[in-house]
Design a protein around this motif. Structure first.
Motif, mmCIF file in Angstrom:
data_model
loop_
_atom_site.group_PDB
_atom_site.id
_atom_site.type_symbol
_atom_site.label_atom_id
_atom_site.label_comp_id
_atom_site.label_asym_id
_atom_site.label_seq_id
_atom_site.Cartn_x
_atom_site.Cartn_y
_atom_site.Cartn_z
ATOM 1 N N LYS A 580 0.839 -1.190 0.000
ATOM 2 C CA LYS A 580 0.000 0.000 0.000
ATOM 3 C C LYS A 580 0.879 1.246 0.000
ATOM 4 O O LYS A 580 0.542 2.263 -0.569
ATOM 5 C CB LYS A 580 -0.849 0.017 1.269
ATOM 6 N N ARG A 581 1.990 1.141 0.722
ATOM 7 C CA ARG A 581 2.937 2.240 0.768
ATOM 8 C C ARG A 581 4.337 1.635 0.777
ATOM 9 O O ARG A 581 4.509 0.443 0.965
ATOM 10 C CB ARG A 581 2.738 3.081 2.032
ATOM 11 N N LYS A 603 7.029 -8.362 21.856
ATOM 12 C CA LYS A 603 7.708 -7.939 20.636
ATOM 13 C C LYS A 603 7.485 -6.448 20.383
ATOM 14 O O LYS A 603 8.400 -5.732 19.965
ATOM 15 C CB LYS A 603 7.197 -8.764 19.458
ATOM 16 N N LEU A 604 6.258 -5.988 20.660
ATOM 17 C CA LEU A 604 5.940 -4.578 20.427
ATOM 18 C C LEU A 604 6.895 -3.652 21.177
ATOM 19 O O LEU A 604 7.329 -2.627 20.649
ATOM 20 C CB LEU A 604 4.487 -4.301 20.848
ATOM 21 N N ASN A 607 10.202 -3.568 19.373
ATOM 22 C CA ASN A 607 10.062 -2.720 18.180
ATOM 23 C C ASN A 607 10.158 -1.252 18.585
ATOM 24 O O ASN A 607 10.865 -0.464 17.959
ATOM 25 C CB ASN A 607 8.683 -2.893 17.526
ATOM 26 N N ASN A 608 9.392 -0.894 19.632
ATOM 27 C CA ASN A 608 9.341 0.502 20.052
ATOM 28 C C ASN A 608 10.699 1.001 20.513
ATOM 29 O O ASN A 608 11.078 2.144 20.256
ATOM 30 C CB ASN A 608 8.315 0.680 21.178
ATOM 31 N N HIS A 611 12.658 1.656 17.382
ATOM 32 C CA HIS A 611 12.020 2.760 16.656
ATOM 33 C C HIS A 611 12.356 4.095 17.332
ATOM 34 O O HIS A 611 12.780 5.045 16.680
ATOM 35 C CB HIS A 611 10.509 2.520 16.615
ATOM 36 N N ASP A 612 12.193 4.135 18.634
ATOM 37 C CA ASP A 612 12.488 5.371 19.366
ATOM 38 C C ASP A 612 13.959 5.745 19.243
ATOM 39 O O ASP A 612 14.307 6.919 19.096
ATOM 40 C CB ASP A 612 12.121 5.218 20.858
ATOM 41 N N THR A 621 9.364 8.541 8.657
ATOM 42 C CA THR A 621 8.955 7.873 7.417
ATOM 43 C C THR A 621 9.948 6.790 6.971
ATOM 44 O O THR A 621 9.562 5.771 6.426
ATOM 45 C CB THR A 621 8.814 8.917 6.288
ATOM 46 N N LYS A 625 9.208 -0.042 9.648
ATOM 47 C CA LYS A 625 7.848 -0.195 10.151
ATOM 48 C C LYS A 625 7.595 -1.624 10.623
ATOM 49 O O LYS A 625 6.668 -1.871 11.389
ATOM 50 C CB LYS A 625 6.827 0.114 9.043
ATOM 51 N N LYS A 626 8.325 -2.538 10.055
ATOM 52 C CA LYS A 626 8.113 -3.937 10.450
ATOM 53 C C LYS A 626 9.434 -4.540 10.916
ATOM 54 O O LYS A 626 10.497 -4.159 10.434
ATOM 55 C CB LYS A 626 7.521 -4.734 9.286
ATOM 56 N N TRP A 627 9.296 -5.467 11.822
ATOM 57 C CA TRP A 627 10.478 -6.009 12.483
ATOM 58 C C TRP A 627 10.381 -7.516 12.588
ATOM 59 O O TRP A 627 9.305 -8.057 12.824
ATOM 60 C CB TRP A 627 10.598 -5.427 13.902
ATOM 61 N N ARG A 628 11.509 -8.187 12.425
ATOM 62 C CA ARG A 628 11.563 -9.626 12.697
ATOM 63 C C ARG A 628 12.828 -9.869 13.518
ATOM 64 O O ARG A 628 13.880 -9.278 13.220
ATOM 65 C CB ARG A 628 11.663 -10.450 11.402
ATOM 66 N N GLU A 654 3.274 -11.200 9.907
ATOM 67 C CA GLU A 654 3.623 -11.690 11.244
ATOM 68 C C GLU A 654 2.355 -12.201 11.933
ATOM 69 O O GLU A 654 1.277 -11.616 11.787
ATOM 70 C CB GLU A 654 4.235 -10.537 12.054
#
Lengths: 778, 91
Positions: A580-581, A603-604, A607-608, A611-612, A621, A625-628, A654
């Motif tokens: 989608k993007r 997991k969240l 990720n955070n 990300h932070d 941007t 956005k996605k992590w494994r 996921e």
């Protein structure tokens, strides 16, 4: 006079003769007649030695020498003349001249005979020819000296005073000999540290090496040892076979480096184009093999006509002649296939001239480190780096090579008593640094090369701790050959090979011109470079590693490096995704600190955290956005991490119901390590008191993974048989191997657990399906 | 937590294909874009904003003002969005 004391006594008299004679004349007032008795005694001593001489020739020469001494002694005695007494040093020089000089015409030279008495291994050494040449030169130098010495000695006999005669023959001449000895010793040390056995591959001939010289070895094989005689005979046999057939291009794949090298050399020498391929999947061979092509291999091949090298060697078609010799390097053609880091394997055309020029350069830069070493490999010799380092270099330099690859890092233990060169890769060294718990006890640290991808500095450092030597990294590609080298202890900067001329192309990428790149305009790599005035350079990531995410440019290595900066990440790969993007996705392997920090965390929240952290440096941007989180990044057989494998991982959404820990994708084969947590929905309704993964979920999982990773058609047409041998339990990792035969549209699977050594262990279930290829692909 | 809030959260997750997150993980009062001083928030970016705007329009039948500042206010948190939808969807 066979006792040692006697020998020492007479040698002393012989050496001190000029001094004794001088003293006799000057201080002890001895007449020449009396002094001639010393000569007689020396003649007698040489006569005793005569009986010990080995050959008739030697006896003959010594006899002449004795007769001459006797003549001098008698003449001196009867005439009471000092001239003849003084002749002894001249005779000694002439005798030695005869002795040394004679061997120049009847090789091996005297010095080589002495050297090989000292070190018997010379005879089977690849550098024997070079040693022989060297010894002959040393023999020549001595002959020259003896001529000079005899001349000066003669001059002193007739023209100089007793004192001068004594001084020259009793001292100066000895000093000169000493100087020659020391000079020769120094020169020899320099020469010994040089690789003398290098012969360009295209110039190899029957007698380039001694017949007994070791070519390859493998203790794991019966009859694993091959000598130069074996090699020449085998190449000749394969040549007879090839030359009797019309096929011009031949596809070549041999797992055994010896068979590979024999076959390749036979193809080159007989003017057959060689297509060297690591991939021997039926589908791939079918794709590259035209009807007139032959296929030479050393392992049974199911997909059509192939010739086994072993059969060719066993049948031995021959007219009795040995076909082995030089070939024209500018006409010998080869095709290599890239390992395809970013895309599909690509065929790259090569003239042997390119390899030959590169070999010359490698020998120039590294050759002196290789003296008296054996070559081991952990990489595939069908790719350029393996081909050069583990097949062509050993043949060109005469260094013996092991026939099979080292597959497991722990195998290095078997090398502790050897002097080794190991052609390795970042993948192998990473595993080595992870698996070895204590340094190897190498008698002589192995020289380790690493190529095929960047070697992380911490892995290089760990490899040094374990082996005692920093790995030497080589930067290059199939198209360019070797470009530059570095050792991590000196930082990240690359030093180019001397023949490589570097420049920066318009797009900021590195351009190389060298005598092993055919194109006059050189080759422009996909690597962004910072080039310094002295030609050295830093690499700054692949140009295709700069991507645009929603119009914003971002360098993937930059994001990766930022993530590594957290100190929690062992390995990471960031890939661009589109749907989608456009967005970035990060596959991360946590290091020990990371595993500790996030133990039990959702997991969240992990990720955070990342990300932070990233938002301090980069825009939202372009932050992943996605992590494994994996146990290991997926590598292909060459140890390369392919972007499309990582992307495939993210294409599979996921799910809280299962987790992929590791996977590896090869053509038609997927191996994946999975875990199904206790909280997984999959257990719902099935034995709540004893959870195990239902059969229907197992089958569904196979199909989902096969569609996602192996491009398997969407629809199932038939389930053949499935056998369930053991339960898949919650939180216990299981392995799943899926193979897809596209021609038969057949998917086979096997769930199993890993044993303690990390090898496939107990079977849990297996089965197969046929897919319906008519339907649109999933 | 009201039903509307949960539905909004589901739309956010679904339309933006968010991973590893459930409606329960989203704090009603926390920012949807970026984060607040407590570190709460979804941390979505401007591209997500466009996508989410369209999704909310489609699912709840509401339109947003073209004045950027105003719209920004409505998207401040799930609570703010729920209030806006509740006010505008029926009438």
């Amino acid at each position: 006079m066979k006792s040692v004391a006697g020998k020492v006594f007479f040698t002393a008299i012989s050496v001190l003769y000029p001094l004794i004679v001088y003293c006799g004349l000057e201080f002890w007032a001895l007449s020449p007649r009396r002094l001639s008795l010393i000569l007689l005694a020396l003649a007698f001593y040489h006569f005793l030695n005569l009986t010990r001489s080995a050959t008739r020739l030697e006896r003959g020469r010594t006899s002449i020498f004795i007769v001459l001494i006797l003549i001098c002694a008698f003449v001196a005695f009867f005439l009471d003349n000092i001239i003849f007494i003084k002749f002894y040093p001249v005779l000694v020089s002439l005798s030695l001249l005869a002795f040394f000089g004679f061997t120049l015409f009847r090789p091996p030279s005297f010095v080589f005979r002495m050297a090989s008495l000292w070190d018997k291994s010379i005879h089977s050494s690849p550098s024997r020819n070079a040693v022989e040449r060297y010894c002959r030169n040393v023999t020549l130098v001595w002959c020259g000296f003896f001529v000079f010495n005899a001349t000066v000695a003669t001059f002193t006999v007739f023209m100089a005073s007793d004192k001068a005669w004594s001084l020259y023959n009793g001292l100066i001449s000895y000093i000169l000999m000493g100087v020659i000895f020391i000079a020769e010793f120094l020169v020899r040390k320099m020469v010994q540290n040089k690789l003398q056995s290098y012969v360009p591959v295209c110039d190899l001939e029957l007698d380039s090496r001694p017949g007994s010289a070791l070519v390859s070895f493998d203790s794991g094989l019966e009859d694993g040892v091959k000598t130069w005689d074996d090699f020449v005979r085998d190449v000749s046999t394969v040549r007879h076979y090839l030359e009797a057939r019309e096929n011009k291009p031949w596809i070549l794949h041999c797992e055994d480096s010896y068979y590979f090298t024999v076959s390749l050399l036979a193809m080159l020498q007989s003017g057959r184009k060689a297509l060297v391929t690591a991939n021997r999947q039926e589908a791939f061979i079918k794709e590259i093999k035209k009807p007139e092509y032959g296929f030479l291999t050393d392992e049974p091949f199911a997909g059509g006509s192939a010739t086994m090298v072993q059969d060719v060697l066993a049948n031995g078609e021959s007219d009795g002649t040995l076909r082995f010799g030089k070939f024209d390097k500018s006409k010998a053609e080869m095709v290599m296939f890239t390992s395809g880091t970013t895309g599909e394997p690509k065929a790259v055309y090569k003239l042997f001239l390119q390899f030959e020029n590169e070999l010359f350069e490698l020998v120039k830069v590294f050759g002196n480190d290789w003296v008296n070493r054996k070559v081991y490999s952990t990489v595939n010799h069908h790719h350029i780096y393996g081909l050069l380092f583990t097949a062509l270099l050993p043949i060109a330099t005469g260094l013996p090579f092991r026939r099979h690859r080292i597959d497991f890092p722990t195998e290095l233990v078997s090398l502790v008593n050897e002097s080794a060169v190991v052609a390795s890769s970042p993948a192998f060294l990473k595993r080595l640094s992870a698996e070895a718990d204590k340094p190897f006890d190498f008698k002589c640290p192995p020289i380790i090369y690493s190529s095929g991808g960047p070697l992380p500095a911490e892995v290089a450092g760990r490899a040094c701790e374990l082996t005692g030597m920093w790995p030497m990294e080589i930067y290059g590609s199939t198209e360019t050959g070797g470009i530059a080298y570095r050792q991590s202890k000196n930082g990240l900067i690359w030093t180019p090979f001397e023949v490589c001329k570097m420049s920066v192309a318009e797009n900021g990428c590195l351009n190389i011109k060298s005598n092993y790149i055919l194109e006059a305009e050189g080759f422009t790599t996909g690597d962004v470079v910072e080039l310094y005035d002295d030609g050295r350079f830093l690499l700054q990531g692949r140009s295709d590693s700069i991507v645009k995410i929603e119009e914003k440019r971002i360098s993937l290595p930059e994001v990766e490096n930022r993530l590594k900066q957290t100190g929690l990440v062992q390995d990471v790969r960031v890939v661009p995704m589109s749907g989608k993007r456009q967005y970035l996705a990060a596959a991360i392997v946590l290091n020990e600190a990371g595993r500790e920090k996030f133990a039990g965390a959702a997991k969240l929240s992990i990720n955070n955290y990342f990300h932070d952290y990233l938002l301090q440096f980069i825009e939202n941007t372009v932050s992943p956005k996605k992590w494994r989180y994996l146990e290991e990044l997926p590598q292909n057989t060459e140890g390369k991490i392919r972007m499309r494998d990582i992307q495939a991982l993210f294409n599979l959404a996921e799910s809280p119901n299962f987790k992929i820990l590791k996977f590896r994708r090869e053509p038609g084969v997927l191996t994946v390590k999975l875990v199904f947590p206790t909280t997984s929905d999959y257990y719902d309704g099935h034995f709540p008191e004893f959870k195990l993964l239902p059969a229907v979920v197992q089958v569904d999982m196979v199909l989902r993974l096969a569609r996602n990773f192996l491009d398997v058609p969407k629809n199932l047409s038939k389930i053949h048989r499935t056998k369930f041998a053991g339960p898949i339990l919650p939180d216990v990792p299981a392995w799943l191997k899926i193979t897809y035969d596209a021609d038969a549209a057949k998917v086979s699977f096997n769930y199993y657990v890993e044993d303690e050594q990390g090898n496939p262990g107990k079977n849990l279930s297996n089965g197969s399906f046929t897919m319906n290829p008519e339907e649109s692909r999933g | 937590m009201s039903d509307l809030n949960t539905r909004i959260k589901e739309v956010i997750i679904e339309s933006l294909e968010l991973e590893d997150i459930t409606p329960a993980d989203i704090v009603d009062s926390a920012p949807i874009f970026g984060k607040n001083e407590k570190g709460e928030g979804l941390g979505l970016d401007s591209i997500d904003a466009l996508e989410l705007g369209i999704a909310i329009k489609d699912k709840f039948g509401v339109t947003f003002s073209t004045v950027k500042e105003e719209t920004k206010k409505h998207f401040a948190s799930v609570d703010a969005l729920a209030a806006y939808i509740a006010e505008h969807s029926e009438g």
